[in-house]
Design an enzyme around this catalytic site. Structure first.
Site, PDB file in Angstrom:
ATOM      1  N   ASP B  66     -80.447 -59.728  36.924  1.00 20.33           N
ATOM      2  CA  ASP B  66     -80.251 -60.814  36.346  1.00 20.33           C
ATOM      3  C   ASP B  66     -79.287 -61.849  36.082  1.00 20.33           C
ATOM      4  O   ASP B  66     -79.183 -62.635  34.910  1.00 20.33           O
ATOM      5  CB  ASP B  66     -78.680 -60.062  35.118  1.00 20.33           C
ATOM      6  CG  ASP B  66     -79.154 -57.699  34.396  1.00 20.33           C
ATOM      7  OD1 ASP B  66     -79.866 -58.795  33.066  1.00 20.33           O
ATOM      8  OD2 ASP B  66     -78.451 -57.438  34.806  1.00 20.33           O
ATOM      9  N   GLU B  97     -77.915 -62.252  29.326  1.00 16.12           N
ATOM     10  CA  GLU B  97     -78.177 -62.062  30.745  1.00 16.12           C
ATOM     11  C   GLU B  97     -77.102 -62.153  31.939  1.00 16.12           C
ATOM     12  O   GLU B  97     -76.896 -61.550  32.532  1.00 16.12           O
ATOM     13  CB  GLU B  97     -79.673 -62.864  31.569  1.00 16.12           C
ATOM     14  CG  GLU B  97     -80.983 -62.793  31.303  1.00 16.12           C
ATOM     15  CD  GLU B  97     -80.955 -60.567  30.650  1.00 16.12           C
ATOM     16  OE1 GLU B  97     -80.363 -59.942  31.085  1.00 16.12           O
ATOM     17  OE2 GLU B  97     -82.179 -60.899  30.842  1.00 16.12           O
ATOM     18  N   HIS B 100     -74.427 -58.884  30.979  1.00 17.47           N
ATOM     19  CA  HIS B 100     -75.245 -58.551  31.999  1.00 17.47           C
ATOM     20  C   HIS B 100     -74.608 -58.564  33.422  1.00 17.47           C
ATOM     21  O   HIS B 100     -73.991 -57.307  33.687  1.00 17.47           O
ATOM     22  CB  HIS B 100     -76.610 -57.843  31.970  1.00 17.47           C
ATOM     23  CG  HIS B 100     -77.059 -57.666  30.588  1.00 17.47           C
ATOM     24  ND1 HIS B 100     -78.196 -57.770  30.628  1.00 17.47           N
ATOM     25  CD2 HIS B 100     -76.569 -57.317  29.090  1.00 17.47           C
ATOM     26  CE1 HIS B 100     -78.935 -57.722  29.434  1.00 17.47           C
ATOM     27  NE2 HIS B 100     -77.564 -56.731  28.872  1.00 17.47           N
ATOM     28  N   TYR B 104     -71.409 -55.428  35.607  1.00 16.17           N
ATOM     29  CA  TYR B 104     -71.747 -55.180  36.837  1.00 16.17           C
ATOM     30  C   TYR B 104     -70.351 -54.741  38.092  1.00 16.17           C
ATOM     31  O   TYR B 104     -70.026 -54.568  38.516  1.00 16.17           O
ATOM     32  CB  TYR B 104     -73.193 -55.322  38.284  1.00 16.17           C
ATOM     33  CG  TYR B 104     -73.972 -55.196  37.645  1.00 16.17           C
ATOM     34  CD1 TYR B 104     -74.196 -53.581  37.226  1.00 16.17           C
ATOM     35  CD2 TYR B 104     -74.989 -55.482  36.303  1.00 16.17           C
ATOM     36  CE1 TYR B 104     -75.949 -53.009  36.623  1.00 16.17           C
ATOM     37  CE2 TYR B 104     -76.064 -55.276  36.364  1.00 16.17           C
ATOM     38  CZ  TYR B 104     -76.237 -53.854  35.642  1.00 16.17           C
ATOM     39  OH  TYR B 104     -77.888 -53.669  35.392  1.00 16.17           O
ATOM     40  N   GLU B 157     -87.841 -57.822  32.944  1.00 11.49           N
ATOM     41  CA  GLU B 157     -87.411 -57.089  32.054  1.00 11.49           C
ATOM     42  C   GLU B 157     -87.966 -56.454  32.295  1.00 11.49           C
ATOM     43  O   GLU B 157     -87.280 -55.397  31.792  1.00 11.49           O
ATOM     44  CB  GLU B 157     -87.387 -58.511  30.526  1.00 11.49           C
ATOM     45  CG  GLU B 157     -87.573 -59.595  30.779  1.00 11.49           C
ATOM     46  CD  GLU B 157     -85.927 -60.299  30.538  1.00 11.49           C
ATOM     47  OE1 GLU B 157     -85.522 -59.105  30.101  1.00 11.49           O
ATOM     48  OE2 GLU B 157     -85.094 -61.073  30.731  1.00 11.49           O
ATOM     49  N   GLU B 191     -82.897 -55.362  27.230  1.00  4.29           N
ATOM     50  CA  GLU B 191     -83.901 -55.179  27.731  1.00  4.29           C
ATOM     51  C   GLU B 191     -84.932 -55.208  27.308  1.00  4.29           C
ATOM     52  O   GLU B 191     -86.129 -55.757  27.286  1.00  4.29           O
ATOM     53  CB  GLU B 191     -84.372 -54.680  29.503  1.00  4.29           C
ATOM     54  CG  GLU B 191     -83.447 -54.710  30.263  1.00  4.29           C
ATOM     55  CD  GLU B 191     -82.402 -56.869  30.985  1.00  4.29           C
ATOM     56  OE1 GLU B 191     -83.189 -57.690  29.606  1.00  4.29           O
ATOM     57  OE2 GLU B 191     -81.468 -56.263  31.380  1.00  4.29           O
ATOM     58  N   HIS B 194     -85.933 -58.155  25.094  1.00  3.35           N
ATOM     59  CA  HIS B 194     -86.318 -58.965  26.090  1.00  3.35           C
ATOM     60  C   HIS B 194     -87.681 -58.877  25.901  1.00  3.35           C
ATOM     61  O   HIS B 194     -88.426 -60.237  25.878  1.00  3.35           O
ATOM     62  CB  HIS B 194     -85.555 -59.621  26.740  1.00  3.35           C
ATOM     63  CG  HIS B 194     -84.097 -59.687  26.615  1.00  3.35           C
ATOM     64  ND1 HIS B 194     -82.799 -59.231  28.244  1.00  3.35           N
ATOM     65  CD2 HIS B 194     -83.100 -60.171  25.333  1.00  3.35           C
ATOM     66  CE1 HIS B 194     -81.746 -59.694  27.193  1.00  3.35           C
ATOM     67  NE2 HIS B 194     -81.774 -60.091  25.934  1.00  3.35           N
TER      68      HIS B 194
END
Ligand SMILES: Cc1cc2nc3c(=O)[nH]c(=O)nc-3n(C[C@H](O)[C@H](O)[C@H](O)COP(=O)(O)O)c2cc1C
Ligand SMILES: [Fe+2]
Ligand SMILES: [Fe+2]
Lengths: 129, 318
Positions: B66, B97, B100, B104, B157, B191, B194
């Site tokens: 990402d 991104e 994303h 995490y 992606e 994703e 994308h």
């Protein structure tokens, strides 16, 4: 033989799947303003879901407008969904919605361009309905 | 003489897909705070030390991808955008991104100790297979060939994430880390759009190219897929052998490699016998994938959809 009516946007994934079937098929135009087809024989409807995971927009507007014509509902024998499992619970949701609203079976769902197995299944289903 | 600069006009479109995708991406916008990740704390405690380490490593690997796509991939595509609207879509992709990658870290700060996380980031910097995967993509972003950049981007992606996405789907199918899985499903949905959009823009250029150029590009795409695939298999073995999941993860790789190729307009490569991912994983990914699944009764999110159907679209006239 059962006809195919399909919808596909400019990305043309569904169009390419339908071309692989090499059967009689009519396309619902994606430009608004173009005349919508009117069916006179039994047919199966193939179209992609476009809700992006939501219910709203799951059935593309041209498909809704096509089905708003009672004659097209009368000849509808089944629905085939195009989509992508990445959309989770909304995978092919539009096809589920139409099958339920029109009380016809959902014959099959496939992703993107479809695999050779999808093509085989669709031939079987189209011969059956 | 000064060159003329144009302001973006969303009421004059050269390609309606730009607006459609923009609208979809912006209405799908989300932040990790939306997901109650802390509800996963009890479930996290049930994982063994090895399972915890595997999960943190997998998420660190996803963070790296990402990060690349947000800071290099999408900005690279922006440079060759043909319309200002296409450019704007890439700004949105770049930002998502970053969301994303940020997510995490939210998972980490909720579930793990600082030391565990620091160890995993160090691992990601030193792991040759993960570094190779990143470099195979970055090399293509660096080279000045737009179609090749687009191919590398679609493979990132739509293919490279999936060795990682498998694990939260696996936990979710065992009723573990289910909130984390909900967050990952939002990423998986993003994703898809994308990969679809970059692949669509690729196909427009591909259609215009000469037969020789098409041949060159297609060969490039399949070569790169094989190179990435080989590395993905080794990466998968290094992570999943220990928990005995490698074979099923490989099926998931094949399944998603096919979809990545389809996003580029190419036919799927891996036969069905190698893509039949465990049904519980497919159900965790997409509870509706089974045609017999009844959307309109039952429980959970499918039930919510069932209730919403009555009010879904004002265009229906019956
Ligand atoms: C903006 C957008 C939203 C989508 N939403 C869904 C969805 O909710 N469910 C689904 O199964 N597929 C969804 N898809 C995937 C499409 O149905 C799939 O890409 C299909 O192959 C497109 O067909 P076409 O190229 O013939 O238009 C979506 C795709 C896009 C680009
Ligand atoms: Fe991402
Ligand atoms: Fe992405």
């Amino acid at each position: 033989m059962t006809q195919i009516v399909y919808f596909s946007t400019k990305s043309g994934n569904t169009r390419r799947l339908v071309e692989k079937l090499q059967r009689d098929a009519k396309r619902i135009p994606f430009e608004s303003g173009e005349p919508l087809p009117v069916t006179t024989e039994p047919y199966v409807l193939i179209f992609p879901t476009y809700g992006g995971g939501e219910v709203k927009g799951a059935v593309p507007k041209p498909v809704i407008h096509f089905l708003n014509d009672e004659r097209n509902r009368r000849h509808l024998r089944g629905v085939v969904g195009a989509g992508n499992t990445n959309f989770g619970t909304a995978y092919c949701l539009g096809a589920h919605i139409v099958a339920r609203k029109c009380q016809v079976p959902l014959l099959h769902c496939f992703e993107l361009l479809g695999t050779p197995e999808d093509v085989a299944i669709l031939h079987q289903e189209l011969d059956r309905v | 003489m000064l060159s003329r600069v144009n302001a973006i006009n969303w009421n004059r479109l050269e390609d309606e897909k730009d607006l459609e995708v923009w609208n979809r991406l912006t209405s799908n916008f989300w932040l990790p705070e939306k997901i109650p990740l802390s509800n996963d704390v009890p479930s996290w405690q049930t994982l063994t030390a090895a399972e915890k380490q595997l999960t943190i490593r997998v998420f660190t690997g996803l963070t790296l991808l990402d990060t690349i796509q947000g800071s290099v991939g999408a900005p690279t595509l922006m440079k060759s955008a043909r319309t200002p609207h296409e450019e704007a879509v890439y700004t949105n992709i770049a930002f998502m991104e970053s969301v994303h990658a940020r997510s995490y870290s939210s998972i980490f700060s909720t579930l793990c100790s600082t030391r565990e996380v620091d160890d995993a980031f160090r691992w990601s910097e030193e792991n040759p297979l993960l570094q190779k995967k990143a470099n195979l993509i970055l090399e293509r972003y660096d080279a000045d060939d737009v179609m090749k950049q687009q191919i590398a981007s679609v493979f990132l992606e739509s293919f490279l994430f999936y060795s990682g996405f498998y694990l939260p789907m696996h936990w979710s199918s065992h009723a573990k880390l289910t909130n984390t899985a909900d967050l990952i499903r939002l990423i998986i949905r993003d994703e898809a759009v994308h990969g679809y959009y970059i692949g669509y823009k690729f196909q427009q250029r591909y259609q215009e190219a000469s037969a020789e150029r098409q041949e060159e590009i297609k060969a490039f795409a399949f070569d790169l897929m094989f190179e990435l695939y080989e590395n993905e298999v080794r990466y998968t073995q290094s992570l999943y052998d220990e928990v005995g999941l490698t074979e099923d993860v490989k099926k998931f790789l094949h399944y998603n490699a096919n979809k990545a190729l389809m996003n580029l307009g190419f036919e799927p490569l891996f036969p069905k016998s190698t893509t039949d991912v465990d049904a519980t994983i497919m159900a965790a990914l997409s509870p509706g994938a089974d045609e017999n699944h009844d959307f309109f009764s039952g429980s959970g999110s499918s039930y919510v959809i069932g209730k919403a159907v009555a009010t879904e679209d004002e265009d229906w006239a019956f």
